[in-house]
Scaffold this motif. Structure first.
Motif, short mmCIF file in Angstrom:
data_model
loop_
_atom_site.label_atom_id
_atom_site.label_comp_id
_atom_site.label_asym_id
_atom_site.label_seq_id
_atom_site.Cartn_x
_atom_site.Cartn_y
_atom_site.Cartn_z
N ALA A 5 4.78 5.64 -4.94
CA ALA A 5 5.24 5.55 -6.33
C ALA A 5 4.33 6.35 -7.26
O ALA A 5 4.80 6.93 -8.25
N ILE A 6 3.05 6.42 -6.96
CA ILE A 6 2.13 7.25 -7.75
C ILE A 6 2.60 8.71 -7.73
O ILE A 6 2.43 9.44 -8.71
N MET A 35 0.83 -1.20 0.00
CA MET A 35 0.00 0.00 0.00
C MET A 35 0.87 1.26 0.00
O MET A 35 0.64 2.20 -0.77
N VAL A 36 1.89 1.26 0.86
CA VAL A 36 2.80 2.39 0.98
C VAL A 36 3.60 2.57 -0.31
O VAL A 36 3.73 3.68 -0.83
N TYR A 37 4.14 1.46 -0.81
CA TYR A 37 4.93 1.54 -2.05
C TYR A 37 4.10 2.13 -3.19
O TYR A 37 4.54 3.06 -3.88
N GLN A 94 -3.12 0.92 -7.83
CA GLN A 94 -1.86 0.42 -8.35
C GLN A 94 -1.08 1.50 -9.11
O GLN A 94 -1.63 2.19 -9.97
N ASN A 95 0.20 1.61 -8.79
CA ASN A 95 1.06 2.56 -9.49
C ASN A 95 1.21 2.22 -10.97
O ASN A 95 1.24 3.10 -11.82
N LYS A 96 1.31 0.92 -11.28
CA LYS A 96 1.59 0.50 -12.66
C LYS A 96 0.55 1.01 -13.65
O LYS A 96 0.87 1.27 -14.81
N SER A 97 -0.68 1.13 -13.20
CA SER A 97 -1.75 1.53 -14.13
C SER A 97 -2.23 2.95 -13.90
O SER A 97 -3.32 3.33 -14.36
N LYS A 98 -1.42 3.77 -13.21
CA LYS A 98 -1.88 5.12 -12.87
C LYS A 98 -2.13 5.97 -14.12
O LYS A 98 -3.05 6.80 -14.13
#
Length: 293
Positions: free
Chosen positions: A45-46, A39-41, A202-206
């Protein structure tokens, strides 16, 4: 603003979750505590933190990092983890301006104490891309009105209320710094106040699923995209907990697909749409090994 099929699916998952929760409260809390590094990562990352998930895990466990990192990013990880753990310490926290300011103070402690725990004021304008946050002169009033509106609104589906609040909060951008992380903290505060588990954006799909929603909201006032995103992520969170409480064995989705003669891309698409009870663990899709479509 989501279709009835999705609402029915969520209602069914909520019933299963609440039934399984009885007597398993401590284990469910352990699941959420175990999610804190992810959650923190993702939330950091976002906001373009350079820390990896592995870096974040090492920081939160006090393990020495193999490389030098920005001290600000270390405190961003530690502070956000501390807030998340505090919110998990009890099932409900009354949402208020005071609570939001206290959480923001925790978030920015040892990062920028001069702006921690207070809204923007005076000449503290903020710009995010081509969007200007609300006039600093009205931020305090706007935040009080937003919280009051959330409390008194009874005729909206609960995810619509959370989605509208998030869209408005980020449009106001009430703080000099930390608005994105605070907005995501408040989503989970509101979900947990409703007796539901937290979600992880999720950061990957931001760039495809999250950021575009902000660019259209100020000119359309449509927040249904947030509702749909939160509905998917909540289904995933519920699937994870139900599966961990009921499955004999949990395996990678790719392995499940090969065993069940399902093409890997088809299985992945079903997971993303949450039409199968898959969930992400360390960014990998997982599922009950005995699940049958």
């Amino acid at each position: 603003m989501i279709n009835q099929t999705t609402i029915d699916r969520l209602n069914d998952l909520k019933r299963q979750y609440l039934l399984l929760s009885q007597g398993n409260e401590s284990f469910l809390r352990e699941i959420s505590l175990a999610e804190i590094p992810e959650m923190v990562y993702n939330s950091n990352a976002i906001e373009n933190s350079t820390l990896t998930l592995e870096d974040t895990e090492k920081i939160l466990t006090g393990t020495e990092l193999p490389r030098k990192v920005n001290i600000r990013e270390v405190f961003e990880a530690k502070n956000l983890a501390q807030i998340t753990e505090m919110l998990l310490s009890k099932s409900r926290h009354k949402q208020s301006v005071k609570l939001i300011l206290n959480l923001h103070k925790m978030l920015l402690t040892n990062i920028d104490d001069s702006i921690a725990g207070r809204f923007r004021s005076g000449k503290e304008w903020v710009r995010i891309g081509n969007h200007l946050g609300a006039n600093p002169s009205f931020v305090n009033q706007l935040m009080h009105e937003l919280i009051e509106q959330y409390d008194v609104t009874k005729n909206l589906y609960f995810l619509d209320k959370i989605a509208h609040f998030h869209a408005e909060f980020e449009t106001i951008h009430p703080f000099v710094d930390g608005n994105g992380r605070m907005g995501r903290i408040l989503i989970n505060l509101q979900l947990m106040n409703a007796g539901l588990p937290p979600i992880i954006i999720q950061n990957k799909s931001k760039h495809t699923e999250y950021y575009p929603l902000f660019s259209t909201y100020p000119t359309t006032m449509r927040y249904d995209g947030f509702t749909k995103l939160f509905a998917l992520l909540l289904q995933e969170s519920l699937h994870k907990r139900i599966t961990q409480l009921t499955a004999k064995k949990i395996i990678p989705l790719s392995l499940w697909a090969s065993r069940n003669d399902v093409k890997a891309n088809v299985a992945a698409n079903k997971a993303k749409r949450q039409t199968i009870p898959a969930f992400r663990l360390r960014e990998k899709w997982m599922i009950d090994s005995d699940f049958k479509m």
